[in-house]
Write a protein that holds these residues in place. Structure first.
Motif, mmCIF file in Angstrom:
data_model
loop_
_atom_site.group_PDB
_atom_site.id
_atom_site.type_symbol
_atom_site.label_atom_id
_atom_site.label_comp_id
_atom_site.label_asym_id
_atom_site.label_seq_id
_atom_site.Cartn_x
_atom_site.Cartn_y
_atom_site.Cartn_z
ATOM 1 N N LEU A 1 0.831 -1.213 0.000
ATOM 2 C CA LEU A 1 0.000 0.000 0.000
ATOM 3 C C LEU A 1 0.866 1.262 0.000
ATOM 4 C CD1 LEU A 1 -2.764 -1.129 2.494
ATOM 5 C CD2 LEU A 1 -3.018 -0.746 0.031
ATOM 6 N N ALA A 2 1.946 1.250 0.770
ATOM 7 C CA ALA A 2 2.833 2.414 0.827
ATOM 8 C C ALA A 2 3.478 2.674 -0.528
ATOM 9 C CB ALA A 2 3.905 2.203 1.889
ATOM 10 N N ARG A 3 3.831 1.625 -1.247
ATOM 11 C CA ARG A 3 4.451 1.795 -2.581
ATOM 12 C C ARG A 3 3.475 2.419 -3.575
ATOM 13 N NH1 ARG A 3 7.257 -3.090 -1.202
ATOM 14 N NH2 ARG A 3 5.513 -4.362 -1.839
ATOM 15 N N ARG A 4 2.189 2.294 -3.327
ATOM 16 C CA ARG A 4 1.180 2.836 -4.238
ATOM 17 C C ARG A 4 0.698 4.232 -3.836
ATOM 18 N NH1 ARG A 4 -0.863 -1.564 -7.270
ATOM 19 N NH2 ARG A 4 -0.113 -3.539 -6.463
ATOM 20 N N ALA A 5 1.294 4.787 -2.798
ATOM 21 C CA ALA A 5 0.884 6.117 -2.336
ATOM 22 C C ALA A 5 1.155 7.154 -3.417
ATOM 23 C CB ALA A 5 1.643 6.478 -1.060
ATOM 24 N N PRO A 6 0.342 8.203 -3.472
ATOM 25 C CA PRO A 6 0.563 9.250 -4.474
ATOM 26 C C PRO A 6 1.929 9.895 -4.313
ATOM 27 C CG PRO A 6 -1.551 9.537 -3.370
ATOM 28 C CD PRO A 6 -0.816 8.467 -2.631
ATOM 29 N N SER A 7 2.492 10.304 -5.432
ATOM 30 C CA SER A 7 3.767 11.020 -5.414
ATOM 31 C C SER A 7 3.723 12.074 -6.521
ATOM 32 C CB SER A 7 4.934 10.061 -5.621
ATOM 33 O OG SER A 7 4.850 9.429 -6.884
ATOM 34 N N ALA A 8 4.592 13.060 -6.428
ATOM 35 C CA ALA A 8 4.625 14.139 -7.416
ATOM 36 C C ALA A 8 4.849 13.563 -8.810
ATOM 37 C CB ALA A 8 5.735 15.133 -7.069
ATOM 38 N N GLY A 9 3.907 13.801 -9.706
ATOM 39 C CA GLY A 9 4.037 13.319 -11.073
ATOM 40 C C GLY A 9 4.130 11.808 -11.190
ATOM 41 N N TYR A 10 3.610 11.109 -10.198
ATOM 42 C CA TYR A 10 3.698 9.645 -10.110
ATOM 43 C C TYR A 10 5.149 9.171 -10.265
ATOM 44 C CZ TYR A 10 2.061 4.896 -9.976
ATOM 45 O OH TYR A 10 1.848 3.599 -9.588
ATOM 46 N N GLN B 1 7.102 8.101 -7.872
ATOM 47 C CA GLN B 1 7.366 6.948 -7.018
ATOM 48 C C GLN B 1 8.836 6.916 -6.586
ATOM 49 O OE1 GLN B 1 4.028 6.851 -6.795
ATOM 50 N NE2 GLN B 1 4.325 4.762 -6.147
ATOM 51 N N GLY B 2 9.335 8.055 -6.164
ATOM 52 C CA GLY B 2 10.733 8.182 -5.754
ATOM 53 C C GLY B 2 10.978 7.782 -4.321
ATOM 54 N N GLN B 3 10.232 6.819 -3.828
ATOM 55 C CA GLN B 3 10.434 6.381 -2.456
ATOM 56 C C GLN B 3 10.798 4.905 -2.416
ATOM 57 O OE1 GLN B 3 7.269 7.345 -3.463
ATOM 58 N NE2 GLN B 3 6.128 5.451 -3.331
ATOM 59 N N SER B 4 11.482 4.551 -1.338
ATOM 60 C CA SER B 4 11.782 3.149 -1.070
ATOM 61 C C SER B 4 11.682 2.961 0.440
ATOM 62 C CB SER B 4 13.169 2.770 -1.592
ATOM 63 O OG SER B 4 14.150 3.586 -0.998
ATOM 64 N N PHE B 5 11.650 1.727 0.852
ATOM 65 C CA PHE B 5 11.443 1.432 2.264
ATOM 66 C C PHE B 5 12.469 0.409 2.735
ATOM 67 C CE2 PHE B 5 7.468 2.649 0.317
ATOM 68 C CZ PHE B 5 7.075 3.688 1.146
ATOM 69 N N ILE B 6 13.004 0.655 3.902
ATOM 70 C CA ILE B 6 13.931 -0.283 4.524
ATOM 71 C C ILE B 6 13.220 -0.864 5.741
ATOM 72 C CG2 ILE B 6 16.151 -0.558 5.685
ATOM 73 C CD1 ILE B 6 17.068 1.961 4.101
ATOM 74 N N VAL B 7 13.144 -2.174 5.795
ATOM 75 C CA VAL B 7 12.503 -2.867 6.911
ATOM 76 C C VAL B 7 13.599 -3.319 7.878
ATOM 77 C CG1 VAL B 7 11.094 -4.848 7.584
ATOM 78 C CG2 VAL B 7 10.591 -3.609 5.466
ATOM 79 N N VAL B 8 13.463 -2.912 9.126
ATOM 80 C CA VAL B 8 14.475 -3.217 10.137
ATOM 81 C C VAL B 8 13.834 -4.093 11.216
ATOM 82 C CG1 VAL B 8 16.144 -2.251 11.762
ATOM 83 C CG2 VAL B 8 15.517 -0.949 9.711
#
Length: 121
Positions: free
Chosen positions: A32-41, A43-50
């Motif tokens: 769900l977080a990967r599908r969150a809206p972003s500027a101009g789609y 999708q310049g985000q990534s997630f690190i799971v600790v």
């Protein structure tokens, strides 16, 4: 459950059980977080799971958990069984907005009044 109900029922959590976190739940949250809206789609985000306790303590140190301990009396960041560190990429956003249709008429790069990759305000 609809969004309004989610908002009404939300609460702050500053103590966590030591129970293992279900991988399926974690994957659903990240999807769900990967599908969150972003500027101009962009999708310049990534997630690190600790999940490793030593690394969770290192994340807590980077967040100055000692301040939280002084404030609340306990180390709630490091005790979370899973931490998700959200990261953004300035280059991904800039690259996504260098398309000809995104540029000003003179072809110069966009002057970002609010940089989407920087959320430390």
């Amino acid at each position: 459950m609809d969004f309004a109900e989610v908002v009404r029922k939300r609460r702050m959590v500053r103590h966590f059980k030591a129970d293992p976190f279900a991988r399926e739940s974690l994957e659903r949250i990240l999807d769900l977080a990967r599908r969150a809206p972003s500027a101009g789609y962009t999708q310049g985000q990534s997630f690190i799971v600790v999940t490793d306790p030593e690394r969770r303590r290192a994340v807590a140190d980077a967040c100055d958990e000692s301040f939280e301990v002084k404030l609340y009396g306990y180390p709630w960041i490091s005790e979370a069984p899973v931490q998700i560190v959200a990261c953004t990429s300035e280059e991904a956003y800039r690259r996504g907005h260098r398309e000809p249709e995104e540029l000003p008429a003179d072809g110069s790069e966009i002057d970002w009044p609010v940089p989407y990759w920087c959320c430390n305000g």
